[in-house]
Design a protein around this motif. Sequence first.
Motif, PDB file in Angstrom:
ATOM      1  N   TRP B  89       0.876  -1.176   0.000  1.00  0.00           N
ATOM      2  CA  TRP B  89       0.000   0.000   0.000  1.00  0.00           C
ATOM      3  C   TRP B  89       0.905   1.215   0.000  1.00  0.00           C
ATOM      4  N   HIS B  90       1.148   1.720  -1.180  1.00  0.00           N
ATOM      5  CA  HIS B  90       2.225   2.673  -1.412  1.00  0.00           C
ATOM      6  C   HIS B  90       1.824   4.094  -0.989  1.00  0.00           C
ATOM      7  N   GLY B  91       2.635   4.645  -0.091  1.00  0.00           N
ATOM      8  CA  GLY B  91       2.427   6.035   0.327  1.00  0.00           C
ATOM      9  C   GLY B  91       1.566   6.188   1.561  1.00  0.00           C
ATOM     10  N   LEU B  92       1.146   5.069   2.148  1.00  0.00           N
ATOM     11  CA  LEU B  92       0.276   5.153   3.323  1.00  0.00           C
ATOM     12  C   LEU B  92       1.091   5.027   4.607  1.00  0.00           C
ATOM     13  N   TRP B 128      -1.391   4.454  -4.027  1.00  0.00           N
ATOM     14  CA  TRP B 128      -1.652   3.326  -4.932  1.00  0.00           C
ATOM     15  C   TRP B 128      -1.238   2.031  -4.282  1.00  0.00           C
ATOM     16  N   TYR B 129      -1.577   0.955  -4.912  1.00  0.00           N
ATOM     17  CA  TYR B 129      -1.190  -0.356  -4.400  1.00  0.00           C
ATOM     18  C   TYR B 129      -0.613  -1.179  -5.546  1.00  0.00           C
ATOM     19  N   HIS B 130       0.305  -2.064  -5.187  1.00  0.00           N
ATOM     20  CA  HIS B 130       0.966  -2.855  -6.232  1.00  0.00           C
ATOM     21  C   HIS B 130       1.671  -4.052  -5.625  1.00  0.00           C
ATOM     22  N   GLN B 147      -0.278  -5.950 -11.803  1.00  0.00           N
ATOM     23  CA  GLN B 147      -0.753  -5.854 -10.423  1.00  0.00           C
ATOM     24  C   GLN B 147      -0.504  -4.446  -9.869  1.00  0.00           C
ATOM     25  N   PHE B 148      -1.406  -3.561 -10.167  1.00  0.00           N
ATOM     26  CA  PHE B 148      -1.362  -2.222  -9.603  1.00  0.00           C
ATOM     27  C   PHE B 148      -2.749  -1.596  -9.700  1.00  0.00           C
ATOM     28  N   GLY B 149      -2.977  -0.645  -8.848  1.00  0.00           N
ATOM     29  CA  GLY B 149      -4.246   0.068  -8.880  1.00  0.00           C
ATOM     30  C   GLY B 149      -4.140   1.354  -8.073  1.00  0.00           C
ATOM     31  N   ALA B 259       6.688   4.843 -10.067  1.00  0.00           N
ATOM     32  CA  ALA B 259       5.985   4.977  -8.780  1.00  0.00           C
ATOM     33  C   ALA B 259       5.610   6.414  -8.433  1.00  0.00           C
ATOM     34  N   GLU B 260       6.071   7.377  -9.217  1.00  0.00           N
ATOM     35  CA  GLU B 260       5.679   8.763  -8.926  1.00  0.00           C
ATOM     36  C   GLU B 260       4.252   9.018  -9.404  1.00  0.00           C
TER      37      GLU B 260
END
Lengths: 270, 447
Positions: B89-92, B128-130, B147-149, B259-260
């Motif tokens: 869970w990217h950025g959380l 985002w998630y990946h 696999q990303f959203g 990832a940005e």
Amino acid sequence: MIFLFACALPGPLSAQDNYEIQVYGAETVAPKTTMLELHSNFTADGSKALPNSPYDADGMYPTNHAQHETVEITQGLTNWSEVGFYIFTSSRSGQGIQWVGDHIRPRVRVPDSWHWPLGVSLSTEIGYQRRDFSTDTWTWEIRPIVDKQIGRWYFAVNPALERSFHGESVPHGVEFSPSAKISYDFTKVITGGLEYYAAYGSLGDFDNLHNQQQQFFPSIDLNVSPNWEINFGVGVGPTASTDHLIVKAIVGRRFDWSGHHKKGESESLQ
Amino acid sequence: MNRREFLAGGSAAAASSLIASQNRTWAQQGPADVTLTIAPLHLEIAPGKTVHTIAYNGSVPGPLIRWPEGKPIAIDVFNRSSDPDIVHWHGLWIPSDMDGSMEEGSPMISPQGRQRYSFTPRPSGFRWYHSHAYAGHNLKKGGYTGQFGCFYIEPKDNAGHYDQEQFLTLHDWNPSMTGADDASMDVSYDAATINGKMLGAGEPIRVRQGQRVLFHILNASATLTHWLACSGHTMRVVAMDGNPVPVQKSVEAIRLGPAERIDAIIEMTQPGIWVFGETRDELRKAGMGIVLEYADQTGDPRWVAPPETQWDYSQFARAEKSAAPEVRIPLVFRSKFTGHGDFDHWTINGKSYPKTDIVSLQKGKRHRLIMQNQSTDDHPVHLHRHTFEVISLDGKLMSGLKKDVVVVKAKGTAEVDFVASNPGMTLFHCHQQSHMDFGFMMLFRYA
């Protein structure tokens, strides 16, 4: 980038034309890019002139102490094709600088998008060389190329087939002239390897070993820049039909006319 | 029974027992708010062109998760693929065991297994998630897949003024190892998409003259940096990596490292049919673009190349110097040659993960990562579970720009500050999959 592409052209047929001594890699020059190479080969121990004659036993200028300079210009056409053009020259004491001949060499390869596990390419070369330098003046060659880089190791095989259209080898039909290379990346810049060049004679009727050409070149490739290709080697020919000692050097410079930056580069948007 | 059969039987029994135990636990947990299923997918990115990948819920990108800030969420992930996987869970700002990184201690999800992630999403903004799985030389795994959203955490007070909202996800497909200009192998691709479709193959973005459209743009490529421009329009950058920028600015094109994310508003003032796409011809032709269609307009989509631009983060930051840190952490990035036929390996302070040193963080203190990139590659470095402030890039001072990924240029330097406010193991790595898989990772641990 595999910088070893290097490549090969042992002399066509049974002639010893040490003009471009290189084992080809499967990579082709990128589109909108030109590769300019100079092949410099000095035969320290080669064929000698007959007594009271400027020619050797084959009626050609001898190769002993001859300096061969070959200019190779290769233009990338697509991301799977290129065309190369050669200008062969020879200089030797008493003979001055001599134009030897020219070849043209279209080449195609399996595109990266096919994701083959090996690099595979097919080259064909046709050209003329003066009778003073080759027993065959018009020749044609087809060269399959297979290569593979695995980690620090590189392998390339060129099982080339050659045919003379004018000259002494015409009756011999198609002749087999393979070459191969194995090398190892000692560092990012220095790659050491062994190159092999041979001419076995007619398909199905190989010459005996004495009459075959067999050459082994310990070599070094210097990968100083993506735009430069540098290769040195010293070749030993153990059979009677082979020049016994040759020193070769290849210096190539790549010119990119596309104006494009590397894919994914972040500095610029174009 | 030989040892192999014994181990296989034992594993099956253990797995069966574990599944039964999990089923009981799950029954007690109640239904999830969101369910993701990891499974193979044949994705048609253009008519007649299909990629074989792995995706969430049978689509690329995976489902958009919109969730109010501060409200707990439960997400069940089922793995129907043949390999263990994990969702990051990217950025959380969430706990290590929920973050979705096995290096931090989150569990892998075994094939046919499932995992519940429960956390309270924060901070607000575009996350985002990946997949965070290791790929190595297998370019059909991890970040190379679909696999990303997008994960949008709704702010309590939405300050946005827009008429329409669009999420755009960039991705590159059919990766292969090819020679790179730096003499080692790199990853190159056959095709590129926005929202899973090549340029012209998907539905256009339909707009009306006068609308303000807020674009949330994510570069979900495993390794490539992308430039995007919207022909005939400028983009007003309002947030980066989901965080509002201190200085909003209109630009002709934007750059996104892997990832940005960038949030940008485009005012629809140029009626027509336009291409919103990669600025580099070869990448746009590979498919990276989407059509922008004004109502009542017809014709072929038009591409207008933007003028040459140099990307500069500082234009979105304040110029003044930031506060001094309490702890300084020097990090030097280098590559290690392993042959012209392989990916480079990477070191941080001379060591490759998992041998990299574990950096100790002091809770509550302001830490500064002082990064020196001595390699010839750009590195989009990412800090898990925290947001950092960009302090300087190549010696140029700035403040106020909050991110979780920053591109450290080849032979360049970067300094970022963050407050150690989320205890737990914290992963720091380059977000290029081929870099993180070959050593470019480091763990931070709270003292």
